[in-house]
Design a protein around this motif. Structure first.
Motif, PDB file in Angstrom:
ATOM      1  N   UNK A  39      30.085  90.444 -59.822  1.00 15.71           N
ATOM      2  CA  UNK A  39      29.259  91.625 -59.589  1.00 15.71           C
ATOM      3  C   UNK A  39      29.363  92.098 -58.150  1.00 15.71           C
ATOM      4  N   UNK A  40      28.883  93.315 -57.933  1.00 11.97           N
ATOM      5  CA  UNK A  40      28.842  93.875 -56.591  1.00 11.97           C
ATOM      6  C   UNK A  40      29.028  95.373 -56.646  1.00 11.97           C
ATOM      7  N   UNK A  41      28.560  96.096 -55.639  1.00 12.79           N
ATOM      8  CA  UNK A  41      28.718  97.558 -55.623  1.00 12.79           C
ATOM      9  C   UNK A  41      30.175  97.952 -55.449  1.00 12.79           C
ATOM     10  N   UNK A  42      30.447  99.236 -55.597  1.00  7.16           N
ATOM     11  CA  UNK A  42      31.803  99.736 -55.373  1.00  7.16           C
ATOM     12  C   UNK A  42      32.279  99.344 -53.979  1.00  7.16           C
ATOM     13  N   UNK A  43      33.529  98.883 -53.910  1.00  6.76           N
ATOM     14  CA  UNK A  43      34.082  98.497 -52.618  1.00  6.76           C
ATOM     15  C   UNK A  43      33.706  97.108 -52.166  1.00  6.76           C
ATOM     16  N   UNK A  44      33.066  96.327 -53.045  1.00  6.09           N
ATOM     17  CA  UNK A  44      32.624  94.983 -52.651  1.00  6.09           C
ATOM     18  C   UNK A  44      33.770  93.988 -52.601  1.00  6.09           C
ATOM     19  N   UNK A  45      34.901  94.289 -53.253  1.00  9.15           N
ATOM     20  CA  UNK A  45      36.046  93.383 -53.234  1.00  9.15           C
ATOM     21  C   UNK A  45      36.338  92.720 -54.569  1.00  9.15           C
ATOM     22  N   UNK A  46      35.659  93.145 -55.632  1.00  9.12           N
ATOM     23  CA  UNK A  46      35.828  92.497 -56.939  1.00  9.12           C
ATOM     24  C   UNK A  46      37.275  92.614 -57.442  1.00  9.12           C
ATOM     25  N   UNK A  47      37.786  93.837 -57.490  1.00 12.16           N
ATOM     26  CA  UNK A  47      39.142  94.044 -57.998  1.00 12.16           C
ATOM     27  C   UNK A  47      40.168  93.351 -57.115  1.00 12.16           C
ATOM     28  N   UNK A  48      39.979  93.428 -55.816  1.00 12.72           N
ATOM     29  CA  UNK A  48      40.921  92.789 -54.886  1.00 12.72           C
ATOM     30  C   UNK A  48      40.972  91.284 -55.104  1.00 12.72           C
ATOM     31  N   UNK A  49      39.817  90.679 -55.361  1.00 12.41           N
ATOM     32  CA  UNK A  49      39.780  89.238 -55.597  1.00 12.41           C
ATOM     33  C   UNK A  49      40.459  88.890 -56.914  1.00 12.41           C
ATOM     34  N   UNK A 233      18.852  92.510 -55.358  1.00  8.74           N
ATOM     35  CA  UNK A 233      19.158  93.880 -55.759  1.00  8.74           C
ATOM     36  C   UNK A 233      18.847  94.873 -54.645  1.00  8.74           C
ATOM     37  N   UNK A 234      17.794  94.609 -53.905  1.00  7.54           N
ATOM     38  CA  UNK A 234      17.437  95.484 -52.794  1.00  7.54           C
ATOM     39  C   UNK A 234      18.466  95.366 -51.665  1.00  7.54           C
ATOM     40  N   UNK A 235      18.897  94.122 -51.405  1.00  6.91           N
ATOM     41  CA  UNK A 235      19.810  93.878 -50.283  1.00  6.91           C
ATOM     42  C   UNK A 235      21.233  94.324 -50.589  1.00  6.91           C
ATOM     43  N   UNK A 236      21.720  94.041 -51.814  1.00  4.42           N
ATOM     44  CA  UNK A 236      23.114  94.314 -52.147  1.00  4.42           C
ATOM     45  C   UNK A 236      23.302  95.700 -52.746  1.00  4.42           C
ATOM     46  N   UNK A 237      22.441  96.056 -53.693  1.00  2.00           N
ATOM     47  CA  UNK A 237      22.594  97.334 -54.394  1.00  2.00           C
ATOM     48  C   UNK A 237      21.721  98.444 -53.822  1.00  2.00           C
ATOM     49  N   UNK A 238      20.811  98.080 -52.914  1.00  2.31           N
ATOM     50  CA  UNK A 238      19.916  99.043 -52.262  1.00  2.31           C
ATOM     51  C   UNK A 238      19.053  99.784 -53.294  1.00  2.31           C
TER      52      UNK A 238
END
Length: 281
Positions: A39-49, A233-238
């Motif tokens: 999981x993670x917002x757009x640009x978090x690095x999921x696809x790259x990993x 959720x507040x910290x990562x997804x705002x």
């Protein structure tokens, strides 16, 4: 079509493009038969990993172990036999039918120009049936909708008979019926699955564990109950959200607040008012 499930160990993996760090010192271990959501917002690095697992993005540092072997030290054929992948940017403009694309999954097990065997035909037919693609198998792949293409690519990956299946946004382009159908199907497979997902509730419903990335760093790992908290959720997804339990499944259920996070409404209203003043005066 079942095979023995595999394992995945990412050890201090860092991915860079030029001077930019996409993934920063990430370590994740996935056990046999687990379904793990990334999981993670757009640009978090999921696809790259995920692309380091399927040997598209070579890590700048760190090790990718698949079934205990360094994937980047193995032949390409070895990786194709052990890791199946459904990625976001599969090209669609090639003159192949649905069945042709599904059959491509057997290429990792064959020599150049080797014809399909009866075993190959059985696996291909089984995958087409499992994904409900029989009515489409004679259609050109390029004529399919996004959701239909996604199901074809999953079938192709299954025909590889991989021990590890890597999915990058597998529910992209799918309506809610096919999202649920696909994830239920993945959950029932006797292989190890690692999937990048955007829908937090689907991830909580189907995944054994969740790994959360933010700006390329791993910030949380654990069960859906321990990971999906209002604070994270507040910290990562705002976003502000209420965490409840699904009335039927008992799984964690995320209910985002309709209001923007504290501090934003006033600024947004002020900006809108200022824009209106400048526009009409």
């Amino acid at each position: 079509m079942s095979v023995r499930p595999g394992t995945l160990d990412l050890r201090s993996v860092t991915v860079r493009t030029g001077a930019k760090t996409l993934v920063d010192n990430v370590s994740i271990s996935v056990s046999e038969g687990e379904m793990v959501g990334l999981l993670g917002p757009n640009g978090a690095g999921k696809s790259s990993l995920l692309r380091t697992v399927y040997r598209i993005n070579r890590p700048a540092s760190g090790t990718v172990l698949v079934n205990g072997e360094d994937a980047w030290r193995q032949p390409t054929e070895w990786v194709a036999r052990n890791v199946g992948a459904v990625l976001q940017d599969m090209p669609a403009e090639f003159p192949l039918t649905v069945r042709d694309v599904v059959a491509m999954g057997r290429s990792a097990h064959k020599k150049l120009l080797e014809p399909d065997t009866s075993h190959d035909h059985t696996l291909i037919a089984a995958a087409i049936a499992l994904l409900g693609l029989e009515p489409l198998q004679g259609r050109a792949f390029r004529t399919l909708s996004g959701g239909e293409r996604q199901r074809v690519l999953v079938a192709r990956a299954l025909v590889q008979q991989p021990r590890l299946l890597v999915l990058d946004e597998p529910t992209n382009h799918l309506d809610i019926h096919h999202q649920l159908q696909l994830l239920r199907f993945m959950r029932g497979l006797e292989i190890t699955v690692v999937a990048a997902l955007h829908d937090l509730n689907l991830a909580a419903m189907f995944c054994d564990r969740l790994c959360v990335l933010d700006h390329g760093r791993l910030v949380a790992v654990g069960t859906p109950e321990t990971v999906l908290t209002p604070e994270l959720l507040r910290r990562v997804y705002r976003i502000d959200a209420t965490i409840a339990r699904h009335p039927e499944t008992g799984t964690v259920w995320v209910m985002p607040s309709a209001a923007p996070p504290i501090g934003q409404p006033a600024r947004a209203a002020e900006t809108a008012e200022q824009a209106s003043v400048h526009r009409y005066n």
